[in-house]
Design a protein around this motif. Structure first.
Motif, PDB file in Angstrom:
ATOM      1  N   ASP A  31       6.068  -3.342 -17.191  1.00 29.86           N
ATOM      2  CA  ASP A  31       4.937  -3.464 -16.265  1.00 29.86           C
ATOM      3  C   ASP A  31       5.359  -3.776 -14.831  1.00 29.86           C
ATOM      4  N   MET A  32       6.649  -3.816 -14.566  1.00 29.49           N
ATOM      5  CA  MET A  32       7.166  -4.220 -13.249  1.00 29.49           C
ATOM      6  C   MET A  32       6.568  -3.378 -12.123  1.00 29.49           C
ATOM      7  N   ASP A  33       6.503  -2.053 -12.291  1.00 35.69           N
ATOM      8  CA  ASP A  33       5.980  -1.179 -11.227  1.00 35.69           C
ATOM      9  C   ASP A  33       4.545  -1.531 -10.861  1.00 35.69           C
ATOM     10  N   ILE A  39       1.523  -5.789  -5.001  1.00 31.80           N
ATOM     11  CA  ILE A  39       1.949  -6.519  -3.791  1.00 31.80           C
ATOM     12  C   ILE A  39       1.790  -5.635  -2.562  1.00 31.80           C
ATOM     13  N   TYR A  40       2.165  -4.354  -2.677  1.00 34.60           N
ATOM     14  CA  TYR A  40       1.996  -3.436  -1.543  1.00 34.60           C
ATOM     15  C   TYR A  40       0.514  -3.278  -1.174  1.00 34.60           C
ATOM     16  N   VAL A  41      -0.352  -3.198  -2.177  1.00 34.21           N
ATOM     17  CA  VAL A  41      -1.787  -3.071  -1.924  1.00 34.21           C
ATOM     18  C   VAL A  41      -2.311  -4.329  -1.229  1.00 34.21           C
ATOM     19  N   ALA A  53      12.909  -3.391   0.743  1.00 34.55           N
ATOM     20  CA  ALA A  53      12.698  -2.993  -0.647  1.00 34.55           C
ATOM     21  C   ALA A  53      12.445  -4.227  -1.518  1.00 34.55           C
ATOM     22  N   PRO A  54      11.701  -4.048  -2.587  1.00 34.75           N
ATOM     23  CA  PRO A  54      11.449  -5.167  -3.495  1.00 34.75           C
ATOM     24  C   PRO A  54      12.735  -5.625  -4.178  1.00 34.75           C
ATOM     25  N   SER A  55      12.795  -6.902  -4.494  1.00 40.75           N
ATOM     26  CA  SER A  55      13.890  -7.436  -5.295  1.00 40.75           C
ATOM     27  C   SER A  55      13.300  -8.416  -6.299  1.00 40.75           C
TER      28      SER A  55
END
Length: 76
Positions: A31-33, A39-41, A53-55
């Motif tokens: 479910d990570m994506d 978060i972007y939304v 980029a996400p980490s």
């Protein structure tokens, strides 16, 4: 049993601090994506520009894909 000595290098210096948006989660790794997208939304809805980029920081001692305790971060 003889204990082995392990040496570590310690570096002193200044690091640049970076502001991030983060979220602590306990999730199935598949479910990570979905959480990254959310978060972007949220950033877009709040007019926050994300700069990298996400980490992910995995917080469990052992990796468990069914229930991972993570900190999801994106620089802002």
């Amino acid at each position: 049993m003889k204990k082995r000595k392990i040496s570590f290098d310690i570096l002193l210096g200044m690091r640049n601090e970076v502001s991030i948006i983060s979220q602590s989660l306990q999730i199935h790794i598949a479910d990570m994506d979905k959480y990254i997208d959310s978060i972007y939304v949220q950033a877009e809805e709040n007019h926050i520009q994300l700069l990298g980029a996400p980490s992910v920081l995995f917080l469990d001692e052992e990796f468990n894909p069914d229930n991972s305790n993570i900190e999801l971060m994106i620089p802002k």
